[in-house]
Enzyme design. Sequence first.
Site, PDB file in Angstrom:
ATOM      1  N   GLU A   6      50.845  20.073 -39.439  1.00  0.00           N
ATOM      2  CA  GLU A   6      50.246  21.014 -38.471  1.00  0.00           C
ATOM      3  C   GLU A   6      49.186  21.889 -39.130  1.00  0.00           C
ATOM      4  OE1 GLU A   6      53.039  21.319 -39.962  1.00  0.00           O
ATOM      5  OE2 GLU A   6      53.593  23.418 -40.269  1.00  0.00           O
ATOM      6  N   HIS A  54      53.131  19.749 -44.347  1.00  0.00           N
ATOM      7  CA  HIS A  54      52.791  20.436 -43.084  1.00  0.00           C
ATOM      8  C   HIS A  54      51.658  19.732 -42.344  1.00  0.00           C
ATOM      9  CE1 HIS A  54      55.028  24.280 -43.508  1.00  0.00           C
ATOM     10  NE2 HIS A  54      54.937  24.015 -44.791  1.00  0.00           N
ATOM     11  N   CYS A  67      58.877  20.403 -43.329  1.00  0.00           N
ATOM     12  CA  CYS A  67      59.181  21.327 -44.424  1.00  0.00           C
ATOM     13  C   CYS A  67      60.542  22.011 -44.226  1.00  0.00           C
ATOM     14  CB  CYS A  67      58.036  22.319 -44.600  1.00  0.00           C
ATOM     15  SG  CYS A  67      58.005  23.012 -46.246  1.00  0.00           S
TER      16      CYS A  67
HETATM   17  N1  GLN Z   1      60.823  26.871 -49.109  1.00  0.00           N
HETATM   18  C1  GLN Z   1      61.149  26.956 -47.719  1.00  0.00           C
HETATM   19  C2  GLN Z   1      62.652  26.777 -47.504  1.00  0.00           C
HETATM   20  O1  GLN Z   1      63.368  26.595 -48.379  1.00  0.00           O
HETATM   21  C3  GLN Z   1      60.360  25.936 -46.913  1.00  0.00           C
HETATM   22  C4  GLN Z   1      58.896  26.246 -46.977  1.00  0.00           C
HETATM   23  C5  GLN Z   1      58.101  25.807 -45.806  1.00  0.00           C
HETATM   24  O2  GLN Z   1      58.623  25.489 -44.733  1.00  0.00           O
HETATM   25  N2  GLN Z   1      56.809  25.850 -45.977  1.00  0.00           N
HETATM   26  O3  GLN Z   1      63.094  26.821 -46.419  1.00  0.00           O
END
Ligand code: GLN
Length: 192
Positions: free
Chosen positions: A174, A172, A79
Amino acid sequence: MKIGVLALQGAFIEHIRILQQLGVSSPLPIRLPAQFKGLDGLIIPGGESSTLLKLMHSFEMFNVLRELILKGFPIWGTCAGLIVMGKTSSNNDEATLAVMDIAVKRNAFGRQIDSFETDLDIPILGASPFKAVFIRAPAITKAGAKVEVLAKLSDGTIIAARQEKMLATAFHPELSNDFRVHQYFISEFITK
Ligand code: GLN
């Protein structure tokens, strides 16, 4: 085998717990550049990419980590971690590590309220679907020639990819009880 999890911000504890359950001895929370020494690989967790990038500068990690990755140090970004690795990212004031040849769109699926869970077909993990959690997730909008696409949503959006020893997932792993992406990272990216 020594795997570190960048622990400046975000969902690092969840990664450490899974690594422990998979028998990785003492996975390390990494907060200082000196801790990179002797590591066999690193996970950059989800969180807020702009904050992560700022903290990487404050803790003098940005350049050290970038150099290491360019020399082939195994890395997996989930992410926000994917955003940090990408070459370019939309709506981002902070320069990214730009080590992986992907263009990234931040918050590609909307806001927190638009977070979702979906069954993904990820061929490298075998036939059974992977229940993936997306939280304000990014999408990969362009993948360079050296990038291998590992998974797409049904509409064709790329959400997992690898390039040499770099792995990137927009969701994710995890946060699910399925450890197959962690197993894949350990077996395919970590040599020791
Ligand atoms: N929206 C977040 C970003 O731009 C990422 C979100 C996440 O890691 N769950 O960094």
